[in-house]
Design an enzyme around this catalytic site. Structure first.
Site, short mmCIF file in Angstrom:
data_model
loop_
_atom_site.label_atom_id
_atom_site.label_comp_id
_atom_site.label_asym_id
_atom_site.label_seq_id
_atom_site.Cartn_x
_atom_site.Cartn_y
_atom_site.Cartn_z
N CYS A 194 0.79 -1.16 0.05
CA CYS A 194 -0.06 -0.14 -0.01
C CYS A 194 1.04 1.22 0.00
O CYS A 194 1.37 1.50 -1.04
CB CYS A 194 -0.86 -0.07 0.98
SG CYS A 194 -2.40 0.78 0.62
N HIS A 210 -3.85 -5.04 0.12
CA HIS A 210 -3.01 -5.60 1.17
C HIS A 210 -3.23 -7.22 1.36
O HIS A 210 -4.10 -7.63 1.81
CB HIS A 210 -3.70 -5.01 2.62
CG HIS A 210 -3.86 -3.54 2.73
ND1 HIS A 210 -2.85 -3.32 3.93
CD2 HIS A 210 -4.22 -2.55 2.20
CE1 HIS A 210 -2.85 -1.88 3.90
NE2 HIS A 210 -3.68 -1.56 2.83
N GLU A 245 -1.65 -9.33 3.15
CA GLU A 245 -1.75 -9.50 4.37
C GLU A 245 -3.03 -10.21 5.07
O GLU A 245 -3.08 -11.15 5.86
CB GLU A 245 -0.90 -8.95 5.25
CG GLU A 245 -1.40 -7.72 5.71
CD GLU A 245 -1.61 -6.48 4.67
OE1 GLU A 245 -1.21 -6.83 3.68
OE2 GLU A 245 -1.63 -5.15 5.01
N1 GLN Z 1 -2.12 6.67 2.69
C1 GLN Z 1 -2.17 5.99 1.47
C2 GLN Z 1 -3.37 6.03 0.77
O1 GLN Z 1 -4.38 6.55 1.38
C3 GLN Z 1 -1.77 4.50 1.72
C4 GLN Z 1 -2.81 3.75 2.50
C5 GLN Z 1 -2.21 2.59 3.10
O2 GLN Z 1 -1.01 2.07 3.21
N2 GLN Z 1 -3.12 1.73 3.66
O3 GLN Z 1 -3.62 5.63 -0.31
#
Ligand code: GLN
Length: 553
Positions: free
Chosen positions: A382, A508, A510
């Protein structure tokens, strides 16, 4: 069969592991062929934990249907391999919101709306929601918080009413703590007695007690607790500390927790739980002698729950690679180009963590540059993936002030930018791109090899995305966009094919890693780390002493 409802409450102190006990029982019942789900009721007023930072509440877990949920739902999925949804996690905030919406609609017209019966009825309706689908034989309901908290009262009152209404189809498991007083060299049962009394005062007689303890609670003492607490002697089981949470189902089964639950709910059962796959996992874990050392670069290193699902996914992946996991948390705020060599040399692989905001971001860039240049297996998740893109833009494409508009709204090179559909949103709660989306994976890519397929579905939680205007420039310079959403064409995976393993995912992976079904990307990442380790020799003692790190057992 009629759906059986099992309530799990906790007393004495928090953090006893109600989620692990609930998950372990569910794991055993599922292994006996029953259809099981677990839900959590959280007594706080936030609508969901999406607006809480990790200091408050650890990781925010995300369900396939896009609900920002308590991290215990991660345990539920990892232990049962059964997907959870929005219905599996309900807060006081959601209960009140729904009651207040009904009041405004006029559903209670003419009546005074009160905690009892309106709030408790709404809690009871939510408790039974999953059971009423007919999809489950057992619904395990974990009540967050500790008995005695003011905010748990409406939930416990609802449990009292439901037990009365459901009779034998409901039972209550109460988890308590038996402390060991070192000076007296004695285990103490009084806190358990008090905690059960508190529950009894609320009209709830627990059927089963689970005693969390750091020392063996002798049979004689358990009998005494049973007697004081009106519980059957064999229904007082202990849950001692074990090397990993994944051993708890076996500890519970050894004391017949699943048999007791079946007996008390009048559920006919034959045979034993089929725990073969689970035991294989534990055997593999115990047989592993060599270690794989992974660094996790993030800003919440002092919080063991902040990256819970990543820790667990790495652990699953290490076991499937026949390795012990040595996980080192590296503080992104302390990392810079001047010390990257000291901080990162000796690691077999590096994960750059998700996150929000500017804090610690430069450390993530420094880590990524170092890993890219040193050909160390690297996994960006992410925000970690977004940082991979920014670092590559700055140092390879030469766009020195490239950034995400999250960090610098006026950057001339917005290689990561706010998603179109996010631009008009001002509310913070539940408004990100959330939940599972399909991703087409380019044939022949590292990710496609890892997954063994070219169509996957993974969970998201973000507002920003790769800016497709820059895609050609990245691809011609060597960073490939190997995963994209089939309908929106949002970039979901980037990788460097020339690197031994350098993959970033906007999603994600995970969240979907379980004991039975580990995340293929994590397994492949750890495989690459193991390979790298065997080529580069053991972790240096020097780098070991540089981190204040924890080893995940
Ligand atoms: N802050 C970033 C976004 O909102 C990544 C979010 C995250 O890592 N869950 O796109």
């Amino acid at each position: 069969m009629e759906t059986k409802y099992i309530f799990v409450t906790g007393g004495v102190v928090s953090s006893l592991g109600k989620g692990i006990i609930s998950s372990s029982l569910a794991c055993l019942l599922k292994a006996r062929g029953f259809r099981v789900t677990i839900q959590k009721f959280d007594p706080y007023i936030n609508i969901d934990p999406g607006t809480l930072n990790p200091y408050e509440h650890g990781e925010c877990y995300v369900t396939v249907d896009g609900h920002e949920a308590d991290l215990d739902l991660g345990h539920y999925e990892r232990f049962t391999n059964v997907r959870t949804t929005r219905a599996n996690n309900v807060t006081t905030g959601r209960i009140y919101q729904s009651v207040i919406d009904k009041e405004r609609r006029g559903d209670y017209l003419g009546k005074t709306v009160q905690i009892i019966p309106h709030i408790t009825d709404e809690i009871k309706r939510n408790v039974k929601l999953l059971g009423n689908t007919g999809n489950y034989d057992f619904v395990i309901t974990e009540i967050g918080g500790t008995v005695g908290d003011i905010e748990s009262l409406p939930f416990l009152e609802s449990v009292r009413q439901l037990r009365w209404e459901l009779g034998r189809d409901a039972l209550c498991i109460h988890l308590t703590y038996v402390p060991y007083i070192h000076a007296a060299k004695e285990l103490k049962t009084k806190p358990t007695q008090h905690s059960v009394k508190q529950l009894q005062q609320l009209g709830i007689q627990p059927d089963i007690l689970v005693l969390r303890t750091e020392h063996d609670v002798p049979a004689e003492m358990r009998r005494k607790i049973a007697q004081f607490c009106n519980v059957a002697p064999d229904a007082v089981v202990q849950s001692p500390d074990v090397p990993t949470i994944y051993e708890v189902p076996l500890t519970m089964h050894a004391q017949h927790l699943d048999d007791i639950v079946l007996r008390m709910t009048g559920t006919p059962a034959d045979g034993q739980p089929r725990m073969g796959a689970w035991i294989n996992f534990l055997d593999k874990m115990n047989a592993a002698e060599e270690t794989v050392t992974i660094g996790l670069v993030g800003k919440y290193v002092e919080l063991q729950d902040a990256y819970k699902s990543i820790n667990e996914a790495l652990f699953h992946a290490a076991v499937y690679n026949d390795r012990k996991l040595d996980l080192r948390f590296i503080h992104s705020e302390k990392l810079h180009s001047g010390n990257a060599d000291d901080m990162l040399a000796g690691l077999d692989g590096v994960v750059v963590a998700p996150g929000f905001g500017q804090r610690g971001i430069d450390g993530k860039f420094a880590a990524l540059k170092w890993c890219r240049e040193h050909d160390v297996p690297t996994f960006g998740i992410c925000l970690g993936m977004q940082c991979m893109v920014i670092e590559f833009a700055r140092n390879v494409l030469g766009l020195t002030d490239a950034n995400s508009t999250e960090m610098d709204p006026r950057t001339p090179h917005n290689v990561i930018d706010l998603m179109e559909e996010q631009k008009s949103i001002s509310n913070m709660g539940g408004t990100m791109r959330l939940g599972a989306y399909d991703c087409d994976v380019r044939d022949g890519s590292r990710a496609a090899q890892a997954y063994g397929t070219t169509r996957v579905s993974e969970r998201h939680r973000h507002r920003f995305e790769f800016n497709n205007d820059y895609r050609d420039r990245f691809e011609s310079a060597g960073m490939q966009c190997t995963g994209e959403n089939p309908s929106s064409h949002l970039v979901e995976i980037v990788e460097l094919p020339d690197h031994r393993w350098f993959v970033g995912t906007q999603y994600h992976p995970e969240y979907s890693s379980t004991v039975e079904s580990p995340s293929p990307l994590f397994v492949d990442f750890v495989r690459a780390a193991v390979e790298y380790h065997s080529e580069h020799g053991r972790t240096t003692e020097r780098s070991k002493s540089l981190f204040g790190f924890n080893t995940l057992k």
